[in-house]
Enzyme design. Structure first.
Site, PDB file in Angstrom:
ATOM      1  CG  ASN A 173      -7.500  -5.862  -4.453  1.00 57.20           C
ATOM      2  OD1 ASN A 173      -7.500  -5.042  -3.388  1.00 57.20           O
ATOM      3  ND2 ASN A 173      -9.599  -4.417  -4.296  1.00 57.20           N
ATOM      4  CD  GLU A 225     -11.164  -1.917  -3.465  1.00 63.55           C
ATOM      5  OE1 GLU A 225     -11.216  -1.700  -2.719  1.00 63.55           O
ATOM      6  OE2 GLU A 225     -11.302  -2.668  -4.031  1.00 63.55           O
ATOM      7  CE  LYS A 267      -3.544  -2.295  -0.028  1.00 62.10           C
ATOM      8  NZ  LYS A 267      -3.216  -3.263   0.013  1.00 62.10           N
ATOM      9  CG  PHE A 286     -22.859  -8.484  11.049  1.00 61.32           C
ATOM     10  CD1 PHE A 286     -23.669  -9.300  10.126  1.00 61.32           C
ATOM     11  CD2 PHE A 286     -22.327  -7.538  11.252  1.00 61.32           C
ATOM     12  CE1 PHE A 286     -24.437  -7.496   9.634  1.00 61.32           C
ATOM     13  CE2 PHE A 286     -23.538  -6.734  10.781  1.00 61.32           C
ATOM     14  CZ  PHE A 286     -24.265  -6.458  10.523  1.00 61.32           C
ATOM     15  CD  GLU A 332      -7.295  -2.118  -0.745  1.00 65.90           C
ATOM     16  OE1 GLU A 332      -5.992  -2.201  -0.233  1.00 65.90           O
ATOM     17  OE2 GLU A 332      -8.572  -2.377  -0.962  1.00 65.90           O
ATOM     18  CD  GLU A 363      -4.865   6.257   2.608  1.00 61.75           C
ATOM     19  OE1 GLU A 363      -4.059   6.600   1.705  1.00 61.75           O
ATOM     20  OE2 GLU A 363      -5.619   6.199   3.623  1.00 61.75           O
TER      21      GLU A 363
END
Length: 492
Positions: free
Chosen positions: A292, A277, A118, A350, A290, A202
């Protein structure tokens, strides 16, 4: 030209099934690898051949580079499609295949390395004049250094793993205390998950949307985009609902994002399907997040609005073929939305669920596409990601796609485990979703409204009566020795 005459699919579940079906359409024999736990899976059933690999825990079987190369040799497979996850973005895997003269259906190793880091990918993006989030692109050395950097950037900040993905190694900080704690947690999680504890920082964009551009690049210098997907409906930084096109972008922003995605793909000589993205703020300012370097889970919505088979395009590119079309040849029709059907309890945080699939009914109908990886009678294990299927709807417009997908979620039945089907239908029905008011904190913001309502006393009485009658009939049919007892509630 590279050989792609027989393809081993180095994955499992719905993506393995989806790849195998395209291979069959193209007349290319397929090989499925599997752990013993997946021996009765749909991918194993559909493939032309299957090879069992071993591993403890079971996930290790799908990470066994030497075992996969050996499986190719034993079956005569001259190419490998990695799907997503597992080894799909591992440059060393692509290099091991190349050494064995096996074609990797994906980008070149240098592109995976550049975009997989990254910190490095952000530097490359800046050099390609791609908009990036204000932040510190060097390696953060300590908690004190993290605080210093965060103060210079301005809170809130996001601490992110350099080798990260899937929401791992990420922490949000609004002050110095949270920054110190977030640095410790992010580096520890990054080291445990990726074997690389490096992090960068960031500025955190408030109420952002997550919007990505699908690109295709070949080995002849051609790069095109296939439009955008909005993936703002997320839980714990993992996508839950995706749609194409985004209901938020205007033509100017859409064009600018696509141009920057293509510029970044060209900067790394990208060859295959990939996704750039971005996060987009409420004023439509967008920033690179980023890239992918693999097939995305949500690629079906792109296929539904373009009519292209992204896996087939990956295979053509891997063979060395040119795309054969330009940007103006790609047309977008209607709107598509995808839901990820998980074996999880949405109302219990979840939590992943396990169980035996006694009954599985997946939807069908006009505009409905189902990519599933499980069969009725199969066990849902805790050894892997709990996604059971992807259910997508295509419509003439967004409203029709939503209506079709809501009906599809109501038709979905899985007995033996808990799924998020009803929860997804509630998300699709929420007024803020139908009006296009989504952002990455949507599920948290509307958590109370999305929680299931308990049945009222009359509904509960009917449900209990139905359960009692079903149990009694089941006992009569399968446990009663008299022939007439097999007729359930009927008597002469």
């Amino acid at each position: 030209m590279n050989n792609v005459n027989k393809v081993l699919v180095a994955n499992r579940g719905e993506i393995a099934v989806r790849i195998i079906r395209t291979l069959r359409k193209l007349g290319i024999p397929s090989v499925a690898i599997h752990h013993a736990i997946d021996a009765r899976s749909l991918a194993v059933r559909d493939a032309d051949e299957a090879v069992e690999l071993h591993g403890t825990p079971p996930v290790a079987a799908y990470l066994d580079v030497a075992g996969i190369v050996d499986a190719c040799r034993r079956t005569g497979a001259d190419a490998v499609h990695p799907g997503f996850g597992f080894l799909s973005e591992k440059a060393h895997f692509a290099e091991a295949l190349a050494e064995a003269d096996i074609t990797f259906i994906g980008p070149r190793p240098h592109a995976m390395r550049a975009m997989g880091d990254k910190i490095e990918s952000k530097r490359l993006a800046q050099n390609a004049n791609v908009a990036t989030i204000p932040g510190y692109t060097g390696e953060v050395e300590s908690a004190n250094h993290a605080v210093k950097v965060a103060r210079e950037i301005g809170y809130p900040v996001m601490i992110k793993a350099s080798a990260g993905g899937g929401g791992k190694g990420m922490r949000l900080a609004y002050d110095d205390v949270e920054c110190r704690d977030g640095f410790a947690r992010a580096t520890g999680e990054a080291q445990a998950s990726f074997g690389d504890g490096r992090v960068f920082i960031e500025r955190f964009i408030e109420r952002p949307r997550h919007i990505e551009i699908q690109v295709l690049g070949d080995g002849h210098g051609n790069v095109v985009h296939l439009g955008e997907r909005e993936c703002s409906i997320q839980r714990r930084h993992q996508k839950v609902i995706e749609e194409a096109p985004s209901p938020f972008l205007d033509a100017k922003t859409r064009r600018a994002m696509a141009e920057q995605a293509i510029a970044l793909a060209r900067a790394v000589d990208y060859q295959s399907a990939g996704t750039v993205e971005f996060i987009v703020d409420p004023e439509r300012k967008f920033y690179f997040l980023e890239m992918n370097t693999r097939l995305q889970v949500e690629h079906p919505v792109t296929e539904l609005i373009t009519g292209l088979d992204v896996v087939a395009e990956q295979i053509r590119i891997a063979r060395g073929e040119a795309l054969g079309y330009g940007q103006d040849d790609i047309h977008f029709t209607g709107h598509a939305i995808e839901c990820r059907l998980y074996a999880e309890d949405a109302d219990a945080g979840f939590l992943p669920a396990t169980g035996h699939l006694h009954l599985l009914r997946l939807p069908h109908g006009e505009g409905i596409r189902v990519d599933n990886g499980v069969l009725e009678g199969q066990d849902v294990s805790a050894a892997f990601d709990p996604m059971l299927a992807k259910i997508a709807a295509h419509g003439a417009d967004r409203a029709q796609a939503i209506a079709r997908l809501r009906e599809a979620m109501r038709e979905t039945v899985a007995l033996g485990t808990v799924t998020n089907a009803a929860y997804l239908e509630r998300v699709l029905a929420h007024p803020s979703f139908t009006s296009g008011g989504t952002h990455t904190g949507f599920l948290t913001e509307h958590a109370d409204a999305l929680r299931a309502s308990p049945p009222d006393p009359d509904q509960l009485a009917v449900l209990l009566a139905a359960a009692a009658l079903t149990h009694r009939q089941f006992d009569a049919r399968f446990a009663c020795p008299e022939p007439l007892g097999a007729m359930g509630e009927w008597r002469n």
